[in-house]
Design a protein around this motif. Structure first.
Motif, short mmCIF file in Angstrom:
data_model
loop_
_atom_site.label_atom_id
_atom_site.label_comp_id
_atom_site.label_asym_id
_atom_site.label_seq_id
_atom_site.Cartn_x
_atom_site.Cartn_y
_atom_site.Cartn_z
N LEU A 130 -0.30 6.49 -5.69
CA LEU A 130 1.09 6.94 -5.73
C LEU A 130 2.03 5.79 -5.38
O LEU A 130 2.02 5.28 -4.25
CB LEU A 130 1.31 8.11 -4.76
N LEU A 131 2.84 5.39 -6.35
CA LEU A 131 3.88 4.40 -6.08
C LEU A 131 5.05 5.09 -5.39
O LEU A 131 5.25 6.30 -5.55
CB LEU A 131 4.33 3.74 -7.39
N ALA A 134 10.39 3.65 -1.96
CA ALA A 134 10.72 2.53 -1.08
C ALA A 134 10.41 1.19 -1.73
O ALA A 134 11.10 0.19 -1.47
CB ALA A 134 9.94 2.66 0.24
N ASP A 135 9.40 1.16 -2.58
CA ASP A 135 9.04 -0.07 -3.30
C ASP A 135 9.61 -0.10 -4.71
O ASP A 135 9.20 -0.93 -5.53
CB ASP A 135 7.51 -0.20 -3.37
N GLY A 136 10.54 0.80 -5.01
CA GLY A 136 11.11 0.85 -6.33
C GLY A 136 10.12 1.28 -7.39
O GLY A 136 10.29 1.00 -8.58
N PHE A 137 9.06 2.00 -6.96
CA PHE A 137 8.00 2.46 -7.86
C PHE A 137 7.34 1.30 -8.61
O PHE A 137 6.89 1.46 -9.73
CB PHE A 137 8.52 3.51 -8.83
N ARG A 138 7.29 0.15 -7.95
CA ARG A 138 6.65 -1.02 -8.55
C ARG A 138 5.19 -1.10 -8.12
O ARG A 138 4.85 -0.77 -6.99
CB ARG A 138 7.40 -2.30 -8.17
N ALA A 143 -3.13 -2.13 -4.58
CA ALA A 143 -3.17 -0.72 -4.20
C ALA A 143 -4.23 0.05 -4.98
O ALA A 143 -4.60 1.16 -4.59
CB ALA A 143 -1.80 -0.08 -4.42
N VAL A 144 -4.68 -0.51 -6.09
CA VAL A 144 -5.70 0.15 -6.90
C VAL A 144 -7.06 -0.14 -6.30
O VAL A 144 -7.42 -1.30 -6.07
CB VAL A 144 -5.64 -0.33 -8.36
#
Length: 362
Positions: A130-131, A134-138, A143-144
């Protein structure tokens, strides 16, 4: 005082799509300005309709996709063996779920929900990355999970409109992993920057999906394609039924890959970018409404308190917008708005002002 129990967790409805916002019990609703579906307005163009109509004389014969397949291959400068035509990009997700062996598939969210739905329907246990806002969905490739052997990510991503750098996505490719990059909206990005289509066959396990339904207004015709290594294309093709793409859809695929069509699509991408900038500027007039940016797709994602009531208020004033709570990682305060011409945007903003005057944002 006893603590009240937490509300039950509600799984997002992975089968909810934007067309539900403009359909009633008896069919499409009239009188609504459609900002819920990301198909470009004013399409298909007359020349494309004529090409599709001309193909109807061949309906007595079984579809022959060789010419369309060659056209797609030439458009991306790839060997024909790296192209598979599909009944829209949605069919490709089903084929991947059925044909690609995976022990730990991972879907990067929020994104188009059909890939996860297809994987689950095929019996896979799907994990989510899940992006966050807070990180701008970047996407941070780290994370994978390292042991993920099938990874699905959209670029630009629906519904966030975030365009991930190609270099970041390339870091996800590795031997023993299938990397699926959904580029359904890439032709709406000027210059198709950050596309990985040209790396198919070079990056290990890379599958790129494309759709012709968005830019060309062909959602009802169902036409898209897969770009992948030859052995992957062969495996996906074995999972397809016979003659999966109709003769009219094949005619459309061939036509949309011709140089004049590519020039028209490039011009449309530039126009969309200008219209999107206008939409974002007008939305900036409302605080504390927040739009995710920088946006790169033909849609924008916005957050505002009471979004469900705002959506209902806009609908009452003739505008259909896409709810966001059916996307994993989002919630009831999110809406997705398709980019439309500036006149439509200005009318939307006037309607939004009326709605918020009755229901101020918290």
């Amino acid at each position: 005082m006893e603590r009240e129990p937490d509300p039950p967790h509600r799984e997002p409805d992975l089968r909810h799509h934007g067309d539900a916002e403009v359909r009633g019990a008896d069919g499409p609703l009239t009188g609504l300005a459609d900002l819920a579906v990301n198909v470009r307005t004013g399409t298909p163009p007359a020349w494309l309709k004529a090409r599709i109509a001309a193909s109807l004389d061949g309906l007595a014969a079984y579809p022959d996709g060789r010419a369309a397949r060659r056209a797609v291959a030439a458009r991306h400068r790839l060997p024909v063996g790296r192209v598979l035509l599909t009944a829209g990009a949605a069919e490709a997700f089903v084929l991947i779920a059925r044909a690609v062996r995976a022990r730990r598939p991972v879907v990067v969210h929020p994104q188009f929900t059909e890939p996860e739905a297809a994987l689950r329907d095929a019996g896979h246990d799907v994990a989510r990355v899940l992006l966050t806002e807070a990180d701008g969905f970047r996407l941070d490739p780290a994370a994978v999970p390292a042991d993920a052997d099938l990874v699905v990510v959209g670029n630009p991503t629906n519904p966030t409109s975030v365009l991930h750098p190609a270099a970041a996505l390339e870091r996800l490719a590795r031997p023993g992993r299938t990397l699926v990059v959904d580029e359904a909206f890439m032709d709406a990005v000027p210059g198709e920057r950050e596309s990985l289509a040209g790396r198919v066959g070079e990056l290990p396990g890379l599958i790129v999906l494309r759709s012709l339904t968005k830019t060309w207004g062909l959602a009802g015709l169902r036409i898209g394609y897969v770009l992948a290594a030859e052995d992957t294309v062969d495996a996906l093709e074995r999972a397809q039924p016979l003659w999966p793409v109709s003769t009219p859809a094949l005619a459309a695929a061939e036509a949309c890959c011709e140089p004049a069509a590519l020039t028209e699509a490039a011009a449309a991408a530039e126009e969309i970018a200008g219209d999107r900038a206008h939409l974002l500027a007008r939305l900036g007039e409302f605080a504390p409404l927040r739009a995710v940016g920088p946006a790169a797709g033909p849609f924008v994602l916005v957050r505002l308190p009471g979004a469900a009531a705002v959506r209902a208020g806009l609908r009452a004033r003739g505008f259909a917008v896409r709810r966001g709570d059916t996307f994993p990682g989002l919630g009831p305060d999110w809406l997705r708005l398709a980019v439309r011409d500036r006149s439509t945007t200005d009318r939307l903003v006037a309607a939004l002002a009326d709605v918020l005057a009755e229901q101020p944002l918290g």
